[in-house]
Design a protein around this motif. Structure first.
Motif, PDB file in Angstrom:
ATOM      1  N   GLN A 175       0.845  -1.186   0.000  1.00 35.97           N
ATOM      2  CA  GLN A 175       0.000   0.000   0.000  1.00 35.97           C
ATOM      3  C   GLN A 175       0.886   1.243   0.000  1.00 35.97           C
ATOM      4  N   VAL A 176       0.346   2.311  -0.546  1.00 42.48           N
ATOM      5  CA  VAL A 176       1.117   3.544  -0.711  1.00 42.48           C
ATOM      6  C   VAL A 176       1.617   4.072   0.631  1.00 42.48           C
ATOM      7  N   ASN A 177       0.770   4.079   1.637  1.00 42.45           N
ATOM      8  CA  ASN A 177       1.118   4.693   2.925  1.00 42.45           C
ATOM      9  C   ASN A 177       2.321   4.054   3.607  1.00 42.45           C
ATOM     10  N   THR A 178       2.613   2.799   3.290  1.00 45.63           N
ATOM     11  CA  THR A 178       3.740   2.116   3.936  1.00 45.63           C
ATOM     12  C   THR A 178       4.870   1.830   2.953  1.00 45.63           C
ATOM     13  N   SER A 179       4.787   2.379   1.744  1.00 47.38           N
ATOM     14  CA  SER A 179       5.807   2.135   0.725  1.00 47.38           C
ATOM     15  C   SER A 179       6.800   3.291   0.662  1.00 47.38           C
ATOM     16  N   GLU A 180       7.941   3.032   0.034  1.00 50.32           N
ATOM     17  CA  GLU A 180       8.971   4.046  -0.131  1.00 50.32           C
ATOM     18  C   GLU A 180       9.350   4.153  -1.601  1.00 50.32           C
ATOM     19  N   GLY A 181       9.919   5.275  -1.964  1.00 49.65           N
ATOM     20  CA  GLY A 181      10.334   5.481  -3.346  1.00 49.65           C
ATOM     21  C   GLY A 181       9.676   6.709  -3.949  1.00 49.65           C
ATOM     22  N   VAL A 182      10.106   7.044  -5.150  1.00 48.43           N
ATOM     23  CA  VAL A 182       9.623   8.259  -5.814  1.00 48.43           C
ATOM     24  C   VAL A 182       8.120   8.232  -6.027  1.00 48.43           C
ATOM     25  N   PHE A 183       7.622   7.137  -6.600  1.00 46.91           N
ATOM     26  CA  PHE A 183       6.188   7.065  -6.893  1.00 46.91           C
ATOM     27  C   PHE A 183       5.356   6.931  -5.623  1.00 46.91           C
ATOM     28  N   ALA A 184       5.910   6.280  -4.623  1.00 47.29           N
ATOM     29  CA  ALA A 184       5.198   6.187  -3.347  1.00 47.29           C
ATOM     30  C   ALA A 184       5.012   7.582  -2.755  1.00 47.29           C
ATOM     31  N   GLU A 185       6.059   8.414  -2.827  1.00 40.27           N
ATOM     32  CA  GLU A 185       5.959   9.772  -2.309  1.00 40.27           C
ATOM     33  C   GLU A 185       4.969  10.593  -3.123  1.00 40.27           C
ATOM     34  N   LEU A 186       4.946  10.373  -4.435  1.00 37.38           N
ATOM     35  CA  LEU A 186       3.992  11.077  -5.294  1.00 37.38           C
ATOM     36  C   LEU A 186       2.562  10.742  -4.890  1.00 37.38           C
ATOM     37  N   TRP A 187       2.296   9.463  -4.685  1.00 38.68           N
ATOM     38  CA  TRP A 187       0.934   9.049  -4.338  1.00 38.68           C
ATOM     39  C   TRP A 187       0.579   9.392  -2.901  1.00 38.68           C
ATOM     40  N   LYS A 188       1.560   9.448  -2.017  1.00 37.96           N
ATOM     41  CA  LYS A 188       1.286   9.934  -0.655  1.00 37.96           C
ATOM     42  C   LYS A 188       0.844  11.391  -0.717  1.00 37.96           C
ATOM     43  N   GLU A 189       1.446  12.135  -1.629  1.00 40.38           N
ATOM     44  CA  GLU A 189       1.057  13.531  -1.819  1.00 40.38           C
ATOM     45  C   GLU A 189      -0.388  13.630  -2.284  1.00 40.38           C
ATOM     46  N   TYR A 190      -0.755  12.825  -3.282  1.00 40.54           N
ATOM     47  CA  TYR A 190      -2.134  12.874  -3.777  1.00 40.54           C
ATOM     48  C   TYR A 190      -3.107  12.339  -2.732  1.00 40.54           C
ATOM     49  N   ALA A 191      -2.650  11.370  -1.937  1.00 42.44           N
ATOM     50  CA  ALA A 191      -3.523  10.788  -0.908  1.00 42.44           C
ATOM     51  C   ALA A 191      -3.890  11.804   0.170  1.00 42.44           C
ATOM     52  N   ARG A 192      -3.140  12.896   0.247  1.00 36.75           N
ATOM     53  CA  ARG A 192      -3.519  13.952   1.178  1.00 36.75           C
ATOM     54  C   ARG A 192      -4.801  14.636   0.734  1.00 36.75           C
TER      55      ARG A 192
END
Length: 211
Positions: A72-89
């Motif tokens: 899941q995005v919230n527990t993942s690391e990396g460029v795309f994970a950070e991108l999707w954490k941003e959108y998940a806000r």
């Protein structure tokens, strides 16, 4: 919360990435489409379909990867994970493997993405049949957007963050309304092409019968 604490480096890089895909789509129209016998409308449609394809592959494909097989995005690391954490806000459903979102995104990769490639091939070959498939693509995009947000609206939008301008107007409104407004315009264009050809054929057929 101050705007400066909301618009971060990740925000800037995310929006730059979207703009970069748009520029790549523009460049592709310069190299893949023949210069002659191409209307400006066809060029813009080509740019849109390439952009749509790249978004599905790069962004949505990365989210599906980060949201399957226990990830899941919230527990993942990396460029795309950070991108999707941003959108998940802005839309918290994208921080976890939400079943509705995942179902729609999987359908996009399995059905819509191949259709995009097929339409691009038809456009390069200048095949008039592309207008039918463009209409199918536009309907699919509109349906996907409706199914993504209608359940939220009906339940009071519990997953959507509308508390600040960046999350609401840029992430939720702008980034999603593009897939409403543009498909409607393109679908109207293809409709005119299809109907115009059918009416012209009817006139020719009527004249032939009179002869």
């Amino acid at each position: 919360m101050a705007t400066s604490s909301i618009f971060t480096l990740t925000s800037a890089l995310s929006l730059t990435g979207v703009a970069a895909l748009g520029f790549a789509a523009y460049l592709s129209s310069k190299t893949l489409l023949a210069k002659k016998a191409r209307s400006w409308q066809d060029r813009y449609v080509f740019i849109w379909v390439v952009f749509d394809t790249l978004i599905h592959i790069v962004f949505e494909g990365s989210w599906v990867y980060l949201s399957t097989f226990g990830r899941q995005v919230n527990t993942s690391e990396g460029v795309f994970a950070e991108l999707w954490k941003e959108y998940a806000r802005a839309d918290s459903r994208y921080g976890v493997p939400d079943t509705l979102v995942l179902s729609l995104e999987l359908l996009t990769l399995v059905a819509v993405l191949p259709l995009c490639f097929y339409i691009l091939k038809q456009m390069v070959d200048d095949d008039p049949a592309r207008h039918y498939w463009i209409t199918v693509l536009c309907v699919a995009e509109l349906y996907g957007g409706w199914m993504l947000f209608c359940p939220e609206w009906l339940t009071g939008s519990p997953s959507l963050n509308t508390s600040n301008a960046l999350y609401f107007w840029v992430y939720l409104v702008l980034m999603n309304m593009i897939w409403v407004i543009v498909p409607l315009i393109i679908m109207a264009y293809s409709y005119r092409q299809i109907v115009g050809a059918l009416r012209a054929a009817k006139v020719v057929d009527g004249k032939s019968k009179k002869l």
